[in-house]
Every structure is written in structure tokens, then in C-alpha cells.
Scaffold this motif. Sequence first.
Motif, PDB file in Angstrom:
ATOM      1  N   MET A   1       0.838  -1.188   0.000  1.00 24.81           N
ATOM      2  CA  MET A   1       0.000   0.000   0.000  1.00 24.81           C
ATOM      3  C   MET A   1       0.879   1.246   0.000  1.00 24.81           C
ATOM      4  SD  MET A   1      -3.333  -1.467   1.013  1.00 24.81           S
ATOM      5  CE  MET A   1      -4.121   0.016   1.253  1.00 24.81           C
TER       6      MET A   1
ATOM      7  N   GLN B   1       1.119   5.732   0.747  1.00 27.18           N
ATOM      8  CA  GLN B   1       0.634   7.031   1.197  1.00 27.18           C
ATOM      9  C   GLN B   1       1.533   8.045   0.496  1.00 27.18           C
ATOM     10  OE1 GLN B   1       1.058   6.766   5.477  1.00 27.18           O
ATOM     11  NE2 GLN B   1      -1.138   6.461   5.713  1.00 27.18           N
TER      12      GLN B   1
ATOM     13  N   THR C   1      -1.857  10.821   6.717  1.00 31.11           N
ATOM     14  CA  THR C   1      -1.670   9.457   7.198  1.00 31.11           C
ATOM     15  C   THR C   1      -2.980   8.783   7.604  1.00 31.11           C
ATOM     16  OG1 THR C   1      -1.209  10.290   9.421  1.00 31.11           O
ATOM     17  CG2 THR C   1       0.695   9.911   7.975  1.00 31.11           C
TER      18      THR C   1
ATOM     19  N   TRP D   1      -4.683   4.670   3.632  1.00 31.75           N
ATOM     20  CA  TRP D   1      -3.706   3.934   2.829  1.00 31.75           C
ATOM     21  C   TRP D   1      -4.375   3.642   1.496  1.00 31.75           C
ATOM     22  CZ3 TRP D   1       1.304   2.874   3.816  1.00 31.75           C
ATOM     23  CH2 TRP D   1       1.759   3.055   5.119  1.00 31.75           C
ATOM     24  N   TRP D   2      -3.595   3.638   0.415  1.00 31.92           N
ATOM     25  CA  TRP D   2      -4.103   3.430  -0.937  1.00 31.92           C
ATOM     26  C   TRP D   2      -3.445   2.209  -1.564  1.00 31.92           C
ATOM     27  CZ3 TRP D   2      -7.834   6.745  -2.797  1.00 31.92           C
ATOM     28  CH2 TRP D   2      -8.086   7.857  -2.012  1.00 31.92           C
TER      29      TRP D   2
ATOM     30  N   SER E   1      -9.055   2.698  -1.237  1.00 33.27           N
ATOM     31  CA  SER E   1      -8.508   3.320  -0.034  1.00 33.27           C
ATOM     32  C   SER E   1      -9.041   2.601   1.205  1.00 33.27           C
ATOM     33  CB  SER E   1      -8.857   4.804   0.020  1.00 33.27           C
ATOM     34  OG  SER E   1     -10.257   4.984   0.063  1.00 33.27           O
TER      35      SER E   1
ATOM     36  N   ALA F   1      -6.623   4.217   7.885  1.00 34.81           N
ATOM     37  CA  ALA F   1      -5.393   3.789   8.553  1.00 34.81           C
ATOM     38  C   ALA F   1      -5.665   2.952   9.799  1.00 34.81           C
ATOM     39  CB  ALA F   1      -4.543   5.007   8.900  1.00 34.81           C
TER      40      ALA F   1
ATOM     41  N   VAL G   1       0.603  -2.174   9.694  1.00 34.55           N
ATOM     42  CA  VAL G   1       1.811  -2.095   8.874  1.00 34.55           C
ATOM     43  C   VAL G   1       2.763  -3.198   9.331  1.00 34.55           C
ATOM     44  CG1 VAL G   1       3.770  -0.677   8.198  1.00 34.55           C
ATOM     45  CG2 VAL G   1       1.525   0.374   8.505  1.00 34.55           C
TER      46      VAL G   1
END
Length: 60
Positions: free
Chosen positions: A13, A15, A25, A28-29, A39, A42, A47
Motif C-alpha cells: 500500500m 501514502q 496518514t 492507505w491506498w 482506499s 489507517a 503495517v
Amino acid sequence: MLRAFQFGEELEMVQWGRSGQRVGTGMWWTSQDLDAAHSIPAQKVEVLEVLEGQLPEPDG
């Protein structure tokens, strides 16, 4: 197009932000192609590994 993400699914992903401005932030894309990207908020993303981190360069 609706995309159903599955718990435990791993995705690469991104940003991004504009030069001289803070990177947003909150989302996330799945791609930088906004027409095809999905999208995800977050708070729904864990992560696992940062593959590349780079801050935007200031203009000037």
C-alpha cells in the motif's frame, strides 16, 4: 468497483503527499492511480514492513 478485503490479506500500500506539506496518514491506498485505487482507513491497517520511506522534498 467494490473490493472486499479479507482479514489477514497482505497488500503493498502507499501514502503520499505534496512537496512542502504534511503527508496525510489517515488513509492507505492500493495504488497511486486514483482511478483504480482502493482506499482503506489507517485504523483498519496493520503495517508489517515499511518497504520504502521517503519524505517529499520542499519546493525551491
